[in-house]
Each structure stands twice: as structure tokens, then as C-alpha cells.
Write a protein that holds these residues in place. Structure first.
Motif, PDB file in Angstrom:
ATOM      1  N   LYS A 130       0.943  -1.454  -0.008  1.00 46.43           N
ATOM      2  CA  LYS A 130      -0.317  -0.038  -0.500  1.00 46.43           C
ATOM      3  C   LYS A 130       0.620   1.622  -0.123  1.00 46.43           C
ATOM      4  CE  LYS A 130      -4.078   2.691   2.852  1.00 46.43           C
ATOM      5  NZ  LYS A 130      -3.887   2.271   3.618  1.00 46.43           N
ATOM      6  N   THR A 131       0.102   2.153  -0.819  1.00 47.28           N
ATOM      7  CA  THR A 131       1.348   3.370  -1.139  1.00 47.28           C
ATOM      8  C   THR A 131       0.287   4.784  -0.669  1.00 47.28           C
ATOM      9  OG1 THR A 131       2.803   2.084  -2.790  1.00 47.28           O
ATOM     10  CG2 THR A 131       2.794   4.939  -2.796  1.00 47.28           C
ATOM     11  N   ILE A 132       1.327   5.754   0.706  1.00 44.29           N
ATOM     12  CA  ILE A 132       0.285   6.467   1.331  1.00 44.29           C
ATOM     13  C   ILE A 132       1.143   7.416   1.063  1.00 44.29           C
ATOM     14  CG2 ILE A 132      -0.061   7.499   2.879  1.00 44.29           C
ATOM     15  CD1 ILE A 132       0.795   4.573   3.805  1.00 44.29           C
ATOM     16  N   THR A 133      -0.067   8.881  -0.332  1.00 47.40           N
ATOM     17  CA  THR A 133       1.313  10.727  -0.055  1.00 47.40           C
ATOM     18  C   THR A 133       0.701  11.065   1.298  1.00 47.40           C
ATOM     19  OG1 THR A 133      -0.565  10.221  -1.532  1.00 47.40           O
ATOM     20  CG2 THR A 133       1.935   9.467  -2.323  1.00 47.40           C
ATOM     21  N   GLU A 134      -0.487  10.968   1.544  1.00 43.87           N
ATOM     22  CA  GLU A 134      -1.237  12.616   2.686  1.00 43.87           C
ATOM     23  C   GLU A 134      -1.186  11.834   4.166  1.00 43.87           C
ATOM     24  OE1 GLU A 134      -2.068  14.818   0.924  1.00 43.87           O
ATOM     25  OE2 GLU A 134      -1.632  14.696  -0.409  1.00 43.87           O
ATOM     26  N   ASN A 135      -1.217  12.806   4.727  1.00 44.56           N
ATOM     27  CA  ASN A 135      -0.808  12.276   5.678  1.00 44.56           C
ATOM     28  C   ASN A 135      -2.017  11.291   5.940  1.00 44.56           C
ATOM     29  OD1 ASN A 135       0.470  14.162   6.240  1.00 44.56           O
ATOM     30  ND2 ASN A 135      -0.923  15.760   7.842  1.00 44.56           N
ATOM     31  N   GLU A 136      -1.407   9.600   7.703  1.00 42.19           N
ATOM     32  CA  GLU A 136      -2.575   9.180   7.942  1.00 42.19           C
ATOM     33  C   GLU A 136      -1.714   7.723   9.052  1.00 42.19           C
ATOM     34  OE1 GLU A 136      -3.961   5.272   5.214  1.00 42.19           O
ATOM     35  OE2 GLU A 136      -3.191   6.851   4.247  1.00 42.19           O
ATOM     36  N   MET A 137      -3.307   7.139   9.593  1.00 42.51           N
ATOM     37  CA  MET A 137      -2.572   6.195  10.300  1.00 42.51           C
ATOM     38  C   MET A 137      -2.997   5.067   9.863  1.00 42.51           C
ATOM     39  SD  MET A 137      -2.406   8.918  13.977  1.00 42.51           S
ATOM     40  CE  MET A 137      -2.079   7.381  15.358  1.00 42.51           C
ATOM     41  N   GLY A 138      -2.173   4.014  10.254  1.00 38.80           N
ATOM     42  CA  GLY A 138      -3.838   2.957  10.787  1.00 38.80           C
ATOM     43  C   GLY A 138      -3.178   1.272  10.750  1.00 38.80           C
ATOM     44  N   ILE A 139      -3.424   0.612  10.207  1.00 40.25           N
ATOM     45  CA  ILE A 139      -3.176  -1.251  10.658  1.00 40.25           C
ATOM     46  C   ILE A 139      -2.689  -1.144   9.485  1.00 40.25           C
ATOM     47  CG2 ILE A 139      -2.791  -3.495  11.789  1.00 40.25           C
ATOM     48  CD1 ILE A 139      -4.573  -1.772  13.888  1.00 40.25           C
ATOM     49  N   HIS A 140      -1.610  -2.252   8.974  1.00 39.57           N
ATOM     50  CA  HIS A 140      -0.911  -2.514   7.885  1.00 39.57           C
ATOM     51  C   HIS A 140      -0.365  -4.030   8.461  1.00 39.57           C
ATOM     52  CE1 HIS A 140       1.257  -4.052   3.943  1.00 39.57           C
ATOM     53  NE2 HIS A 140       0.252  -3.726   3.304  1.00 39.57           N
ATOM     54  N   ASP A 141      -1.508  -5.289   7.626  1.00 38.56           N
ATOM     55  CA  ASP A 141      -0.082  -6.616   7.446  1.00 38.56           C
ATOM     56  C   ASP A 141      -0.295  -6.219   9.343  1.00 38.56           C
ATOM     57  OD1 ASP A 141       0.569  -9.170   7.728  1.00 38.56           O
ATOM     58  OD2 ASP A 141       2.570  -8.702   6.544  1.00 38.56           O
ATOM     59  N   GLY A 142      -1.016  -6.157   9.922  1.00 39.41           N
ATOM     60  CA  GLY A 142      -0.553  -6.656  11.966  1.00 39.41           C
ATOM     61  C   GLY A 142       0.225  -5.697  12.179  1.00 39.41           C
ATOM     62  N   TYR A 143       0.822  -4.018  12.309  1.00 39.19           N
ATOM     63  CA  TYR A 143       1.294  -3.293  12.368  1.00 39.19           C
ATOM     64  C   TYR A 143       1.018  -1.922  12.633  1.00 39.19           C
ATOM     65  CZ  TYR A 143       5.305  -6.876  12.596  1.00 39.19           C
ATOM     66  OH  TYR A 143       5.696  -8.251  12.686  1.00 39.19           O
ATOM     67  N   ASP A 144       1.475  -1.110  13.410  1.00 35.81           N
ATOM     68  CA  ASP A 144       0.375   0.264  13.313  1.00 35.81           C
ATOM     69  C   ASP A 144       1.516   0.664  12.158  1.00 35.81           C
ATOM     70  OD1 ASP A 144      -1.260  -0.590  15.512  1.00 35.81           O
ATOM     71  OD2 ASP A 144      -0.222  -0.372  16.824  1.00 35.81           O
ATOM     72  N   TYR A 145       1.370   2.162  11.872  1.00 36.55           N
ATOM     73  CA  TYR A 145       1.459   3.021  10.452  1.00 36.55           C
ATOM     74  C   TYR A 145       1.166   4.114  10.997  1.00 36.55           C
ATOM     75  CZ  TYR A 145      -2.254   2.942   6.779  1.00 36.55           C
ATOM     76  OH  TYR A 145      -3.083   3.104   6.818  1.00 36.55           O
ATOM     77  N   GLU A 146       2.273   4.916  10.257  1.00 35.03           N
ATOM     78  CA  GLU A 146       1.747   6.333  10.528  1.00 35.03           C
ATOM     79  C   GLU A 146       2.633   7.395   9.678  1.00 35.03           C
ATOM     80  OE1 GLU A 146       2.274  10.391  13.516  1.00 35.03           O
ATOM     81  OE2 GLU A 146       2.577   8.434  14.108  1.00 35.03           O
ATOM     82  N   TYR A 147       2.086   8.004   8.740  1.00 37.99           N
ATOM     83  CA  TYR A 147       2.514   8.770   7.760  1.00 37.99           C
ATOM     84  C   TYR A 147       2.161   9.816   8.093  1.00 37.99           C
ATOM     85  CZ  TYR A 147       3.766  11.025   3.116  1.00 37.99           C
ATOM     86  OH  TYR A 147       4.288  12.032   2.299  1.00 37.99           O
ATOM     87  N   TRP A 148       3.176  11.162   7.914  1.00 30.09           N
ATOM     88  CA  TRP A 148       3.283  12.678   7.870  1.00 30.09           C
ATOM     89  C   TRP A 148       3.570  13.650   7.864  1.00 30.09           C
ATOM     90  CZ3 TRP A 148       5.227  16.971  10.357  1.00 30.09           C
ATOM     91  CH2 TRP A 148       4.867  17.633  11.320  1.00 30.09           C
ATOM     92  N   LYS A 149       3.843  14.518   7.217  1.00 31.29           N
ATOM     93  CA  LYS A 149       4.564  15.281   6.357  1.00 31.29           C
ATOM     94  C   LYS A 149       3.466  16.946   7.131  1.00 31.29           C
ATOM     95  CE  LYS A 149       2.806  14.709   1.500  1.00 31.29           C
ATOM     96  NZ  LYS A 149       2.054  15.868   1.266  1.00 31.29           N
ATOM     97  N   ASP A 150       4.051  18.289   6.437  1.00 25.96           N
ATOM     98  CA  ASP A 150       3.746  19.485   7.052  1.00 25.96           C
ATOM     99  C   ASP A 150       3.749  20.237   5.571  1.00 25.96           C
ATOM    100  OD1 ASP A 150       6.366  19.939   7.027  1.00 25.96           O
ATOM    101  OD2 ASP A 150       6.411  21.375   8.602  1.00 25.96           O
ATOM    102  N   SER A 151       4.827  19.889   4.441  1.00 24.77           N
ATOM    103  CA  SER A 151       4.878  20.418   2.865  1.00 24.77           C
ATOM    104  C   SER A 151       5.572  19.489   2.721  1.00 24.77           C
ATOM    105  CB  SER A 151       5.193  22.303   3.390  1.00 24.77           C
ATOM    106  OG  SER A 151       6.262  22.169   3.873  1.00 24.77           O
ATOM    107  N   GLY A 152       5.449  19.505   1.221  1.00 17.86           N
ATOM    108  CA  GLY A 152       6.303  19.195   0.490  1.00 17.86           C
ATOM    109  C   GLY A 152       5.917  17.610  -0.358  1.00 17.86           C
ATOM    110  N   TYR A 153       7.252  16.268  -0.629  1.00 20.12           N
ATOM    111  CA  TYR A 153       6.481  15.578  -1.634  1.00 20.12           C
ATOM    112  C   TYR A 153       6.862  14.177  -0.483  1.00 20.12           C
ATOM    113  CZ  TYR A 153       5.359  11.187  -3.591  1.00 20.12           C
ATOM    114  OH  TYR A 153       5.345   9.894  -4.001  1.00 20.12           O
TER     115      TYR A 153
END
Length: 80
Positions: A26-49
Motif C-alpha cells: 500500500k502506498t501513502i502520500t497523504e497524512n494517515e495512520m492505520g494498521i497494515h499486515d498486523g502492524y501500526d503505521y503512521e505517515y505525516w508531513k507538513d509540506s513538500g512531497y
């Protein structure tokens, strides 16, 4: 006949095991938290790509450019 049946049975079991172990990335490009394959994940950015690709288990890969602040995280959460 018996060897052919054993070979066929082995192929079917291998296919089933591979099907269960193949977790879709699964590819994420926007701020997101969740569970994937039994593991917690978090993606966060304030600006840029940036992008985070979640792999099987606790694995992930990431890319970024023109970033001020960014966070990539994947791991086991606290089990209650």
C-alpha cells in the motif's frame, strides 16, 4: 499415480501458502495512520512531497523531496 498425487498435493499447498503470505503493498502520500499486515503505521508531513510504501510484516520504503518535516513509522502497537 501415487507420486503424481503427492506432487499435485504439494503444488496446491504451496500455492495456498504463497497466497496467504503475499500481502498487498500500500502506498501513502497523504497524512494517515492505520494498521497494515498486523502492524501500526503512521505517515505525516507538513509540506513538500513524500510517499511511504507499506510492505509485508514491519517493512516499508519511503521517498521524499522538498520536505520541511516528515515522519514514517511502522511497528507493533501496544497489545492489551
Amino acid at each position: 499415480m501415487k507420486k503424481r498425487n503427492l506432487l499435485l498435493c504439494g503444488l496446491v499447498i504451496s500455492f495456498i501458502l504463497l497466497s496467504f503470505s503475499a500481502i498487498k503493498a500500500k502506498t501513502i502520500t497523504e497524512n494517515e495512520m492505520g494498521i497494515h499486515d498486523g502492524y501500526d503505521y503512521e505517515y505525516w508531513k507538513d509540506s513538500g512531497y513524500g510517499s511511504m510504501t507499506l510492505g509485508s510484516g514491519g517493512t516499508f520504503s519511503c521517498q521524499w523531496s522538498n520536505i520541511n518535516n516528515i515522519l514514517f513509522r511502522k511497528g507493533r502497537g501496544i497489545q492489551e
